[in-house]
Design a protein around this motif. Sequence first.
Motif, PDB file in Angstrom:
ATOM      1  N   PHE A 199      -4.443  -7.399  -0.196  1.00  0.00           N
ATOM      2  CA  PHE A 199      -3.020  -7.576   0.025  1.00  0.00           C
ATOM      3  C   PHE A 199      -2.608  -8.385   1.540  1.00  0.00           C
ATOM      4  O   PHE A 199      -1.898  -9.318   1.459  1.00  0.00           O
ATOM      5  CB  PHE A 199      -2.247  -6.172   0.251  1.00  0.00           C
ATOM      6  CG  PHE A 199      -0.913  -6.155   0.495  1.00  0.00           C
ATOM      7  CD1 PHE A 199      -0.001  -6.212  -0.414  1.00  0.00           C
ATOM      8  CD2 PHE A 199      -0.349  -6.223   2.024  1.00  0.00           C
ATOM      9  CE1 PHE A 199       1.442  -6.333   0.090  1.00  0.00           C
ATOM     10  CE2 PHE A 199       1.016  -6.442   2.201  1.00  0.00           C
ATOM     11  CZ  PHE A 199       1.840  -6.382   1.217  1.00  0.00           C
ATOM     12  N   ASP A 200      -3.271  -8.088   2.652  1.00  0.00           N
ATOM     13  CA  ASP A 200      -3.117  -8.668   3.639  1.00  0.00           C
ATOM     14  C   ASP A 200      -3.677 -10.233   3.825  1.00  0.00           C
ATOM     15  O   ASP A 200      -2.830 -10.959   4.414  1.00  0.00           O
ATOM     16  CB  ASP A 200      -3.959  -7.991   5.092  1.00  0.00           C
ATOM     17  CG  ASP A 200      -3.044  -6.605   5.295  1.00  0.00           C
ATOM     18  OD1 ASP A 200      -1.976  -6.751   4.984  1.00  0.00           O
ATOM     19  OD2 ASP A 200      -3.886  -5.838   5.593  1.00  0.00           O
ATOM     20  N   ALA A 221      -0.821 -11.932   1.928  1.00  0.00           N
ATOM     21  CA  ALA A 221       0.582 -11.827   2.551  1.00  0.00           C
ATOM     22  C   ALA A 221       0.480 -12.471   3.773  1.00  0.00           C
ATOM     23  O   ALA A 221       1.587 -12.724   4.487  1.00  0.00           O
ATOM     24  CB  ALA A 221       0.865 -10.254   2.760  1.00  0.00           C
ATOM     25  N   LYS A 236       9.740  -6.972   4.459  1.00  0.00           N
ATOM     26  CA  LYS A 236       8.580  -6.285   3.929  1.00  0.00           C
ATOM     27  C   LYS A 236       8.891  -6.041   2.425  1.00  0.00           C
ATOM     28  O   LYS A 236       7.618  -6.514   1.809  1.00  0.00           O
ATOM     29  CB  LYS A 236       8.619  -4.661   4.512  1.00  0.00           C
ATOM     30  CG  LYS A 236       7.232  -4.509   5.429  1.00  0.00           C
ATOM     31  CD  LYS A 236       7.133  -3.184   5.805  1.00  0.00           C
ATOM     32  CE  LYS A 236       5.848  -3.235   6.587  1.00  0.00           C
ATOM     33  NZ  LYS A 236       5.843  -2.052   7.534  1.00  0.00           N
ATOM     34  N   ASP A 237       9.779  -5.934   1.895  1.00  0.00           N
ATOM     35  CA  ASP A 237       9.795  -5.745   0.466  1.00  0.00           C
ATOM     36  C   ASP A 237       9.822  -7.084  -0.277  1.00  0.00           C
ATOM     37  O   ASP A 237       9.271  -7.169  -1.474  1.00  0.00           O
ATOM     38  CB  ASP A 237      11.349  -5.332   0.033  1.00  0.00           C
ATOM     39  CG  ASP A 237      11.622  -3.940   0.218  1.00  0.00           C
ATOM     40  OD1 ASP A 237      10.665  -3.307   0.591  1.00  0.00           O
ATOM     41  OD2 ASP A 237      12.782  -3.519   0.354  1.00  0.00           O
ATOM     42  N   ASN A 259       6.122  -7.735  -0.240  1.00  0.00           N
ATOM     43  CA  ASN A 259       5.524  -6.769  -1.261  1.00  0.00           C
ATOM     44  C   ASN A 259       5.379  -7.361  -2.445  1.00  0.00           C
ATOM     45  O   ASN A 259       4.587  -7.611  -3.612  1.00  0.00           O
ATOM     46  CB  ASN A 259       5.788  -5.435  -1.120  1.00  0.00           C
ATOM     47  CG  ASN A 259       5.581  -4.597   0.022  1.00  0.00           C
ATOM     48  OD1 ASN A 259       4.551  -5.221   0.544  1.00  0.00           O
ATOM     49  ND2 ASN A 259       6.310  -3.547   0.353  1.00  0.00           N
ATOM     50  N   ARG A 260       6.725  -7.820  -3.021  1.00  0.00           N
ATOM     51  CA  ARG A 260       7.133  -8.291  -4.119  1.00  0.00           C
ATOM     52  C   ARG A 260       6.266  -9.721  -4.467  1.00  0.00           C
ATOM     53  O   ARG A 260       5.706  -9.855  -5.547  1.00  0.00           O
ATOM     54  CB  ARG A 260       8.555  -8.647  -4.311  1.00  0.00           C
ATOM     55  CG  ARG A 260       9.271  -8.447  -5.620  1.00  0.00           C
ATOM     56  CD  ARG A 260      10.526  -8.826  -5.758  1.00  0.00           C
ATOM     57  NE  ARG A 260      10.361 -10.136  -4.813  1.00  0.00           N
ATOM     58  CZ  ARG A 260      11.327 -10.867  -4.627  1.00  0.00           C
ATOM     59  NH1 ARG A 260      12.444 -10.963  -5.043  1.00  0.00           N
ATOM     60  NH2 ARG A 260      11.046 -12.022  -3.704  1.00  0.00           N
ATOM     61  N   ALA A 316       2.584  -9.152  -5.128  1.00  0.00           N
ATOM     62  CA  ALA A 316       2.345  -8.264  -6.273  1.00  0.00           C
ATOM     63  C   ALA A 316       2.421  -9.557  -7.293  1.00  0.00           C
ATOM     64  O   ALA A 316       1.652  -9.582  -8.197  1.00  0.00           O
ATOM     65  CB  ALA A 316       3.308  -7.423  -6.657  1.00  0.00           C
ATOM     66  N   GLU A 335      -4.550  -4.713  -4.542  1.00  0.00           N
ATOM     67  CA  GLU A 335      -4.218  -4.843  -2.965  1.00  0.00           C
ATOM     68  C   GLU A 335      -5.169  -4.421  -1.959  1.00  0.00           C
ATOM     69  O   GLU A 335      -5.270  -4.920  -0.762  1.00  0.00           O
ATOM     70  CB  GLU A 335      -2.882  -4.231  -2.901  1.00  0.00           C
ATOM     71  CG  GLU A 335      -1.708  -5.094  -3.569  1.00  0.00           C
ATOM     72  CD  GLU A 335      -1.573  -4.902  -5.306  1.00  0.00           C
ATOM     73  OE1 GLU A 335      -2.394  -4.246  -5.800  1.00  0.00           O
ATOM     74  OE2 GLU A 335      -0.540  -5.333  -5.666  1.00  0.00           O
ATOM     75  N   SER A 336      -5.546  -3.001  -2.161  1.00  0.00           N
ATOM     76  CA  SER A 336      -6.269  -2.393  -0.963  1.00  0.00           C
ATOM     77  C   SER A 336      -7.777  -2.704  -1.257  1.00  0.00           C
ATOM     78  O   SER A 336      -8.376  -1.854  -0.120  1.00  0.00           O
ATOM     79  CB  SER A 336      -6.079  -1.065  -1.025  1.00  0.00           C
ATOM     80  OG  SER A 336      -6.191  -0.226  -2.411  1.00  0.00           O
TER      81      SER A 336
END
Lengths: 585, 343
Positions: free
Chosen positions: B91-92, B95, B116-117, B120-121, B124, B136-137
């Motif tokens: 994820f990071d 992002a 942030k939203d 995230n969107r 994804a 992601e993780s």
Amino acid sequence: MDCGDEVSWQMQNQNLNYGGTEARRKLILGVFASPWFVRLLLWLAPILFLLSFFFFPLSKILALTFDPATFTSPNNLQIINHALLFTFYQATLSTILTFALGIPSAVLFSRFDFRGKSLLRALTAVPFMLPTVVVAAAFNSLFNQNGLFSFLIPNHLIPNSSFIILHSAFPLILTAHVFYNTTIVIRIVGNALSRLDPKLEAAARSLGADNFHAWKNITLPLLCPALLSAALLVFMFDFTSFGVILLLGGGSVSTLEVEIYLRVLKLPNLPLAALLSIVQLIFTILFSILYTRTINQVTAQTAPGFSLARKPKTLQEKTFVTTLCILLSAFFILPLLSLPLRSLTRLEADRGQRGEVQYGFTADYYKELFINRRGSLFYVPPIQAAANSLGYASVTVFLSLALGYPAAYALARPTRLEKFLDPLIMLPLGSSAVMLGLGFIISFGRALASPFFVPIAHTLVALPFVIRTLQPALASIPERLRQAASTLGASPFRVWQTVDFPIIARATLSAATFAFTVSLGEFGATLLLTRPEYPTIPIAIQRFLSQPGGLNFGQAMAMATLLMLLTTLAILAIEKLRLSNSGEF
Amino acid sequence: MLEVRNIIKAYEGKPLLRGISFSVSQGETICLLGASGSGKSTLLRMIAGLENPESGHFLFNQIDLAQTPPHLRDFGLVFQDYGLFPHLNIFDNVAFGLKMKGFNHEGHKGHKGSSKDEINRRVAEMLALVNLTGFESRKVPDLSGGEQQRVALARALAPSPRLLMFDEPLGALDKSLKDDLLNQIRNILHQTKIPAIYVTHDQDEAFTIADRILLLHNGEIIRDGAPDEVWNNPNSIHAARMLGMGNIVEGRTQKAEGGKWKVESRIGRLEITCKHNHSVGEQVSLLVRQSDGGDEIKLAVEDVLFNRGQFQVKTESGLVIHMKNAPQVGEMILVRVKVECLA
């Protein structure tokens, strides 16, 4: 390869030949030949040794501190508090200064190619292997009021220069710590820097990170484990530093370690000394655990597979490389050069000498080493100290090999229980030498008249090194080579002779040299344990340094020079053995 | 959109790129094909702003980029060994560009970094695009090579770059994974209409992905055109060699007849149409390709091996011919070929 298995297999064969009547014999022999019994035999000597000379004295020290009067006495608490604060203070300052020189040097060695690079790199690593007395003597030879620095730059050129020299104990200690530990930062941080893939920074930049954010989000987090573990290791060495602080500080500053020494020899208070050493032990164990954790994260990173070092291009880079090279060369060569130089020059009057001082080169200080002057603290000529040192070192080599071999042999293919034993064997390395000495004094007080305790203390310090040198070599002997040799028709003895022996011989020589060097330079424990009539070289140097007069100072320089030469030869031998070893495998 | 003008660059004193010029327009994928060490990657690094050329200009929408630092260029870069940040999770990593965009625009009026939203969107969305939803993780070292390269693609796409650059992105992957990913990249580039520069030494990759192919040889672009054009008319020996066309024979011109040259070579006397100005007795290189409509030549079979559904026939003259049925070794065969003059 359990020789026990083989033996019991032979037993079974014999049993088939002789029939059931041999059952009892088989049972008895089976026990002796079983793997666990062989392992027990291997461990017997090293464990007995550690129990009686490390854990027993440790328990005595602990027992001594269990007196409520000791740790409730406000006077004691104040001394501990003061020593602890000062230890933290000097270690923190030393670490910061070491990083101030170490980080640019790490960048220099990992990012740039220049002429004489490997030589300069080797030079920065030399002090780390030198005995503390040699480093202290070297700094004295340069910065002491009798030193070359004050002679070459007379008072009238720099006003107050004598003030700087006379009152510079603390800065001098810090400088000596930087001198010692810069190589740690260069190694750990430099390795991490050369593993850092430049592509990652490029990726960050192309994703919109400016220089600062690329550094903050990518470079710094990736270097963090290396920075942290280097800092911890440097801090730990500064925290436990003894010889440098005692010899350069001359008792004017007192860390935990020096305070323990003072409370044993100068202002005897053994319970307080015991309490101080327990405080010290707790901190060193704490640092060791933290260090082991962070260093494991460092090795987890991957290498880019090519060298990032290149020739300096821009003017800025060239200036950086040139300036730092000059600075490093001066910083590391000057003390090491000034020591032998000072040992050959007369700069001041000898004690009791009147009239004009004759400046110039002289071999007197070396000649004096062979003469037993009246009024000297020695009952023997100073050169006898060298003979004592060599004797102690030989015993240490013998003892540590005799104890280290079985342990390393068992640890080469360890069982789960033995993996647990491993850190216990390394524990003496984490505890301070002065504390080892203190433990001996408390535990064997009356027996200490025997000169045998000095090499035993040296063996405790050398044993972890010896095991760490022998174990990988023993573990590395490739089973396939043995099998290849025997399928080619070699008898078991020939297999041992052609496969095992060359590897073992080299590792043994290397371990022996390690033990020898450790014993030659050991200062802390020896200072507490040695009898006046059996001084070692480091002790002799310390005594000469604490006596007034040019002759004493000169002799200290001469002895330190001899010790430096001996140690350097040993270091070169170890490096040579290591190099040819890696070339072969 | 992107215009590269006369770029010159040396490496350790030796000329690496000597006057490179080309342009990339909206939605176009160009492929730079060249041997390793030919300066392809250096060119990409210069476009990204990570290195500077000795001379020449890069323009984007007619604006010179010389003064624009790399982080403000909005050009995505995908590396051969992925270049994922090992200390950040998936994820990071994806992002990262979005967060940095936030920092860069903080100072400007009317611009605000993504919330942030939004981040995230967008992450994804990008992971869905490369079929890695739910990753992601995960940690970088736990992913396979193909997965890591898809993350690298998602990371480069996330901040919506104005241009995407690929530096041999599939070099470290095996064949089947390569084909699969290549098609994914092609689809994504067509969907997003982001102009792209794809650098490789593998001609199969180049022909699969490119709208236009540029051949880089000896620091110069020796051919620039659509894949079929380049394939049909390589125009030079070097280009033909780079495209893996092995059937090149030397010949000597004999005489010209009505715009055609007669050429003597080791595979017989050939007749070629040629736009070069040759003189009689000149040495020429000829590219020989099998073609049903071509002239017939006679060749002696030296060796036959079966390869990918057909027989690969090596002839005594050195030409390699492909046939449906296996001939006998030593047999003489008749083959129809087209011959082009390369110079």
